[in-house]
Scaffold this active site. Structure first.
Site, PDB file in Angstrom:
ATOM      1  CB  SER A 234      -0.967   0.022   1.187  1.00  0.00           C
ATOM      2  OG  SER A 234      -0.273   0.078   2.411  1.00  0.00           O
ATOM      3  CE  LYS A 279      -2.892   1.798   5.167  1.00  0.00           C
ATOM      4  NZ  LYS A 279      -2.581   1.202   3.858  1.00  0.00           N
TER       5      LYS A 279
END
Length: 341
Positions: A234, A279
């Site tokens: 990611s 996140k």
């Protein structure tokens, strides 16, 4: 006497907590991680400095026990996920981490190729194959594909990257079939799989296998990575932006602290990730100004839209920016005025 009773109760509670902490539940707890600036982790030989920062985002993952399970239930942005959503059946912690680090290595290679090509620098690479890194429980690939299998072709066509192969399979819908030619222990075989909807993503269909590309990459100028104990794919987008920024002038950050997430392929295409809400929370806590999120071509449940919702829910001042490609992020940064001090 009262103080003794109070002490006894406290001792009992502490012992209970200690005992509960050693009871393993069939779950993992995920929670917001950290923002890690990339300038200190990626070094391009003769690279240009930056006034701001570009950061990758992490999600913390740990095994659940009764204590952490209850704690997670009481805290927003903590998620309780079944074991099989994190690790394969029978997979050890060491094997899991090895798989995550392999995906990070592949992501680094993609980021290097995308950034050097974008910057017009010398880059070449040789293709060694596409390999299975994990297989999802209760999906078509389970029992047909094994970790370590080399995927030679899909429906008779060869692919030079895992991303291209995934794109091809993703272009199909639930009920469609795909025939894979695989190599296992130096023997080739064909397996035909019928695509199925992902249980947690009903808008997507697939076979339930994670893939990575094995290749050798050569670049000029040289580049060095010092990223340790961070796995998964990611961080691809943010690594590609950091590399590009060190390769070119002027400084793309313009003094802003920038975070983001998303996979990257060699052509600079950005892909979706997991844990977008966690996140965003971590980036906001770290005081970031801008957050790049995968747009997924405007999908109704895209990472970008979920990031916007999370930012609103936590009353964040971060600017959430949708990106489908590395170039989208660069274009956005090019239009920014330098941050006032």
């Amino acid at each position: 006497m009262l103080r003794k009773k109070h002490f006894s109760w406290m001792l009992v509670i502490l012992i209970l907590i200690a005992v509960l902490s050693f009871i393993k539940l069939p779950y993992y707890i995920t929670k917001p991680g950290e923002a890690t600036e990339l300038a200190s982790l990626i070094k391009v030989e003769g690279g240009y400095p930056e006034k701001g920062s570009l950061s990758l985002m992490t999600v913390k993952v740990g095994p659940a026990n009764p204590f952490t399970y209850v704690w997670a239930k009481m805290h927003p942005y903590y998620e309780i996920v079944p074991d099989e959503s994190i690790k394969e059946e029978g997979e050890s912690d060491k094997e899991y981490m090895k798989r995550q680090l392999q995906m990070m290595k592949s992501s680094q290679e993609n980021a290097v190729i995308a950034a050097y090509q974008k910057a017009g620098k010398k880059v070449s690479y040789s293709f060694n194959g596409i390999y299975a890194s994990s297989v999802v429980e209760n999906m078509p690939a389970k029992g047909k594909i094994e970790v370590g299998d080399k995927i030679i072709s899909a429906d008779g066509k060869n692919y030079q990257s895992a991303e291209k192969l995934i794109d091809y399979i993703s272009s199909k819908k639930a009920g469609d079939k795909v025939t894979l030619k695989i190599e296992r222990e130096e023997k080739e075989k064909r397996v035909t799989l019928t695509l199925k909807q992902f249980p947690d993503e009903p808008d997507r269909a697939g076979i339930g296998v994670s893939l990575y590309t094995d290749r050798n990459v050569k670049v000029e100028p040289d580049i060095d990575f010092e990223i340790e104990n961070i796995g998964g794919p990611s961080a691809g987008l943010m690594m590609s932006l950091e590399i590009y920024n060190q390769l070119t002038k002027p400084d793309e950050t313009k003094g802003y602290d920038i975070a983001g997430t998303g996979t990257i392929d060699v052509d600079g295409k950005v892909g979706p990730i997991g844990g977008i809400d966690q996140k965003v929370v971590a980036a906001d806590k770290a005081g970031k100004d801008i957050f790049f999120a995968p747009n997924q071509n405007g999908a109704s449940n895209s990472d970008y839209k979920n990031a916007v919702k999370t930012a609103k829910d936590i009353d964040s001042n971060m600017k959430i920016v949708p990106v489908d490609t590395m170039q989208d992020a660069i274009d956005y940064l090019n239009k920014l005025k330098a941050k006032s001090t």
